[in-house]
Scaffold this motif. Sequence first.
Motif, PDB file in Angstrom:
ATOM      1  N   ILE A 151       0.754  -1.143   0.156  1.00  0.00           N
ATOM      2  CA  ILE A 151      -0.031  -0.080  -0.020  1.00  0.00           C
ATOM      3  C   ILE A 151       0.810   1.234  -0.016  1.00  0.00           C
ATOM      4  CG2 ILE A 151      -0.302  -0.002   2.408  1.00  0.00           C
ATOM      5  CD1 ILE A 151      -3.181   0.499   2.017  1.00  0.00           C
ATOM      6  N   HIS A 176      -4.117   2.856  -4.652  1.00  0.00           N
ATOM      7  CA  HIS A 176      -3.830   3.095  -3.525  1.00  0.00           C
ATOM      8  C   HIS A 176      -5.259   3.375  -2.952  1.00  0.00           C
ATOM      9  CE1 HIS A 176      -3.033   5.861   0.243  1.00  0.00           C
ATOM     10  NE2 HIS A 176      -2.116   4.744   0.130  1.00  0.00           N
ATOM     11  N   ARG A 190      -6.825   1.317   0.320  1.00  0.00           N
ATOM     12  CA  ARG A 190      -7.237   1.992   1.648  1.00  0.00           C
ATOM     13  C   ARG A 190      -8.696   1.631   1.875  1.00  0.00           C
ATOM     14  NH1 ARG A 190      -3.476   5.144   4.489  1.00  0.00           N
ATOM     15  NH2 ARG A 190      -5.120   5.879   5.589  1.00  0.00           N
ATOM     16  N   THR A 236       0.727  -4.574   7.741  1.00  0.00           N
ATOM     17  CA  THR A 236      -0.189  -4.145   9.001  1.00  0.00           C
ATOM     18  C   THR A 236       0.158  -4.921  10.166  1.00  0.00           C
ATOM     19  OG1 THR A 236      -2.089  -4.260   7.448  1.00  0.00           O
ATOM     20  CG2 THR A 236      -2.668  -4.308   9.794  1.00  0.00           C
ATOM     21  N   GLN A 289       6.306   2.832  20.833  1.00  0.00           N
ATOM     22  CA  GLN A 289       5.347   3.866  21.260  1.00  0.00           C
ATOM     23  C   GLN A 289       5.325   3.895  22.493  1.00  0.00           C
ATOM     24  OE1 GLN A 289       5.937   6.550  19.034  1.00  0.00           O
ATOM     25  NE2 GLN A 289       4.638   7.984  20.247  1.00  0.00           N
ATOM     26  N   ARG A 345       9.500   9.914  -2.384  1.00  0.00           N
ATOM     27  CA  ARG A 345       8.468  10.027  -3.481  1.00  0.00           C
ATOM     28  C   ARG A 345       9.190  10.454  -4.691  1.00  0.00           C
ATOM     29  NH1 ARG A 345       5.790  11.055   1.419  1.00  0.00           N
ATOM     30  NH2 ARG A 345       3.514  10.418   1.352  1.00  0.00           N
ATOM     31  N   ALA A 400       3.172  12.971  13.172  1.00  0.00           N
ATOM     32  CA  ALA A 400       3.732  11.874  13.760  1.00  0.00           C
ATOM     33  C   ALA A 400       3.250  10.530  12.744  1.00  0.00           C
ATOM     34  CB  ALA A 400       3.618  11.319  15.221  1.00  0.00           C
ATOM     35  N   GLY A 441       2.238  10.996   9.757  1.00  0.00           N
ATOM     36  CA  GLY A 441       2.233  11.193   8.397  1.00  0.00           C
ATOM     37  C   GLY A 441       1.079  12.223   7.819  1.00  0.00           C
ATOM     38  N   TYR A 470      -1.412   8.878   4.790  1.00  0.00           N
ATOM     39  CA  TYR A 470      -1.658   8.905   6.380  1.00  0.00           C
ATOM     40  C   TYR A 470      -1.847   7.602   7.044  1.00  0.00           C
ATOM     41  CZ  TYR A 470      -3.656  10.484  10.820  1.00  0.00           C
ATOM     42  OH  TYR A 470      -3.754  10.833  12.172  1.00  0.00           O
ATOM     43  N   CYS A 471      -1.118   7.384   8.291  1.00  0.00           N
ATOM     44  CA  CYS A 471      -1.053   5.906   8.906  1.00  0.00           C
ATOM     45  C   CYS A 471      -2.378   5.404   9.065  1.00  0.00           C
ATOM     46  CB  CYS A 471      -0.465   6.016  10.341  1.00  0.00           C
ATOM     47  SG  CYS A 471      -0.237   4.815  11.071  1.00  0.00           S
ATOM     48  N   GLY A 495      -2.988   3.122  11.170  1.00  0.00           N
ATOM     49  CA  GLY A 495      -3.184   2.396  12.393  1.00  0.00           C
ATOM     50  C   GLY A 495      -3.239   3.603  13.433  1.00  0.00           C
ATOM     51  N   THR A 505      -3.611   3.166  17.525  1.00  0.00           N
ATOM     52  CA  THR A 505      -2.230   3.425  18.239  1.00  0.00           C
ATOM     53  C   THR A 505      -2.673   4.415  19.393  1.00  0.00           C
ATOM     54  OG1 THR A 505      -0.960   3.222  16.442  1.00  0.00           O
ATOM     55  CG2 THR A 505       0.085   4.189  18.307  1.00  0.00           C
TER      56      THR A 505
HETATM   57  C1  HEM Z   1       3.088   5.156  16.926  1.00  0.00           C
HETATM   58  C2  HEM Z   1       2.868   4.469  15.950  1.00  0.00           C
HETATM   59  C3  HEM Z   1       2.779   4.701  14.624  1.00  0.00           C
HETATM   60  C4  HEM Z   1       3.379   5.496  13.880  1.00  0.00           C
HETATM   61  C5  HEM Z   1       4.152   6.654  14.487  1.00  0.00           C
HETATM   62  C6  HEM Z   1       3.104   5.361  12.497  1.00  0.00           C
HETATM   63  C7  HEM Z   1       3.481   6.280  11.250  1.00  0.00           C
HETATM   64  C8  HEM Z   1       3.312   5.977  10.137  1.00  0.00           C
HETATM   65  C9  HEM Z   1       3.766   6.895   9.027  1.00  0.00           C
HETATM   66  C10 HEM Z   1       4.683   8.295   9.075  1.00  0.00           C
HETATM   67  C11 HEM Z   1       3.278   6.525   7.845  1.00  0.00           C
HETATM   68  C12 HEM Z   1       3.621   7.105   6.648  1.00  0.00           C
HETATM   69  C13 HEM Z   1       2.953   8.200   6.015  1.00  0.00           C
HETATM   70  C14 HEM Z   1       3.530   8.428   4.651  1.00  0.00           C
HETATM   71  O1  HEM Z   1       4.013   7.385   4.160  1.00  0.00           O
HETATM   72  O2  HEM Z   1       3.070   9.367   4.023  1.00  0.00           O
HETATM   73  C15 HEM Z   1       2.424   5.492   8.242  1.00  0.00           C
HETATM   74  C16 HEM Z   1       1.849   4.498   7.518  1.00  0.00           C
HETATM   75  C17 HEM Z   1       1.222   3.208   7.754  1.00  0.00           C
HETATM   76  N1  HEM Z   1       0.926   2.842   8.763  1.00  0.00           N
HETATM   77 FE1  HEM Z   1       1.452   3.722  10.604  1.00  0.00          FE
HETATM   78  N2  HEM Z   1       2.421   4.311  12.430  1.00  0.00           N
HETATM   79  C18 HEM Z   1       2.142   3.782  13.680  1.00  0.00           C
HETATM   80  C19 HEM Z   1       1.415   2.553  13.646  1.00  0.00           C
HETATM   81  C20 HEM Z   1       0.807   1.881  12.808  1.00  0.00           C
HETATM   82  C21 HEM Z   1      -0.040   0.805  13.357  1.00  0.00           C
HETATM   83  C22 HEM Z   1      -0.477   0.382  14.735  1.00  0.00           C
HETATM   84  C23 HEM Z   1      -0.382   0.156  12.140  1.00  0.00           C
HETATM   85  C24 HEM Z   1      -1.153  -1.066  11.753  1.00  0.00           C
HETATM   86  C25 HEM Z   1      -2.109  -1.551  12.681  1.00  0.00           C
HETATM   87  C26 HEM Z   1       0.099   0.871  11.002  1.00  0.00           C
HETATM   88  C27 HEM Z   1      -0.082   0.672   9.671  1.00  0.00           C
HETATM   89  C28 HEM Z   1       0.468   1.651   8.725  1.00  0.00           C
HETATM   90  C29 HEM Z   1       0.136   1.394   7.275  1.00  0.00           C
HETATM   91  C30 HEM Z   1      -0.557   0.131   6.598  1.00  0.00           C
HETATM   92  C31 HEM Z   1       0.699   2.407   6.663  1.00  0.00           C
HETATM   93  C32 HEM Z   1       0.690   2.798   5.456  1.00  0.00           C
HETATM   94  C33 HEM Z   1      -0.450   3.787   4.650  1.00  0.00           C
HETATM   95  C34 HEM Z   1      -0.572   3.785   3.274  1.00  0.00           C
HETATM   96  O3  HEM Z   1       0.570   4.043   2.516  1.00  0.00           O
HETATM   97  O4  HEM Z   1      -1.646   4.228   2.572  1.00  0.00           O
HETATM   98  N3  HEM Z   1       0.999   1.891  11.515  1.00  0.00           N
HETATM   99  N4  HEM Z   1       2.456   5.362   9.398  1.00  0.00           N
END
Ligand code: HEM
Length: 403
Positions: free
Chosen positions: A91, A99, A103, A237, A248, A294, A344, A346, A351-352, A354, A358
């Motif tokens: 993803i 995308h 999503r 995931t 975290q 990117r 944090a 994104g 955008y994240c 999760g 979290t």
């Molecule tokens: C403190 C915890 C977390 C932080 C700081 C965090 C941060 C981020 C960031 C910065 C991105 C990327 C944004 C970008 O590429 O522009 C992201 C994407 C993502 N996060 Fe998290 N994340 C956290 C927890 C989680 C958790 C718990 C999950 C799953 C259950 C998760 C699943 C994902 C997925 C699948 C993406 C990709 C989304 C996409 O490309 O559309 N994250 N996260």
Amino acid sequence: MTETCPAHATVHHWAVEPLDALRFDPLLHRLLREEPIARVRMRFGEGDAWLATRYEDVKTITSDQRFSRALTVGRPVTSMTPHTVAPVGGIGRTDHPDHTRLRRLVAHAFNRRRACALRILAQEATDRMVAAMAAQGPPAELTEALTGPLPEQVIGHLLGVPAGDFGRLQGWRAVILSSDASPARSSAVKAEIAGYFRNLADHRALDPGDDLFSELVSAQREGALSRPELISLSVMTVLNALDQVRNQTSTMVYALLTHPEQLALLRAEPALLPRAVEELLRFIPQRNGVGLPRIATEDVVIGDTLIRAGEAVYVSYLAANRDPDVFTDPDRLDLTRDEAPHLAFGHGAHYCLGAALTRMQSEVVLSTLLRELPELRLAVGPDQVRWRRHTVNRGPETLPVAW
Ligand code: HEM
């Protein structure tokens, strides 16, 4: 080290040294103030890339479709890891419309409503684990007693991953999210984890459960997503959930225990908790280096810098969260802060997924510890806590606590 190149002013060689505790990367701190769109070269990959550090620039780049993730596939952009963490077809490496389609398939599982339903399960699990800590008496190792197993139970329930499989998944996580695993080792482990989810998908196709993975398997059979997309979505995931929530929540506890005046504020006013979690997310440097780049699909001007079509661009959400134009005294932890939203998780289309999960688990962990173990403290000196090294995401190796 810096060098001058003809096409652009200066290239900063960014070794991305492992940092402990809450230490902020000194290069990010400097570039944010002196060179908000800079050229950087990391240890692996080829050539150099742009790095944007200011809050507004980071938001602009991450919400502009002229910066593509799909175009990173097959391009050896300079990187902090010898292998690419995010899988092809994953993803994180697709653009609209693929995308958006992916999503949509999972977004409903990760929304606030689902997080609320999972909160009951998380609270019960946390109560049990904290009661076990209390019954056993101090000291305890928090990542083993609570912050490690909790996200396993939550994501296990959401995705339908059997509890007995987490040992193996944790082993694969350690390699894939390491910052120095060789490409061969990382590919071998990615093949193993993909095999695991293929197997699970075959079982769920025959015997579906009431979980997200079963839903995705049936969506795949109806043609809404491909098999490689199903597998890489599940892998990303699970790995993110296991790694990021553990790191975290543990680091949040460390940050509070090493900022006693802030902890006292929260104890005096428990209703401050949601805001405190946001400030901790802003303040804690969750990762080393930067995430996925990117590629500009056409010439774009950001600030007064021309980014040419085909050039690679990184953003640093960590740096944006410390932008002094947006946050007063940005390097100070202030749980009463009420300024701009942090980045944090994104920004924009990627955008994240999760974020709600979290936030929910962070609130459950902190509120339960504050309530049940009011005398909680570190069982060793703050400098004696050991931190994970050579990993993408930062967090304590172990967190010894007493009360
Ligand atoms: C403190 C915890 C977390 C932080 C700081 C965090 C941060 C981020 C960031 C910065 C991105 C990327 C944004 C970008 O590429 O522009 C992201 C994407 C993502 N996060 Fe998290 N994340 C956290 C927890 C989680 C958790 C718990 C999950 C799953 C259950 C998760 C699943 C994902 C997925 C699948 C993406 C990709 C989304 C996409 O490309 O559309 N994250 N996260």
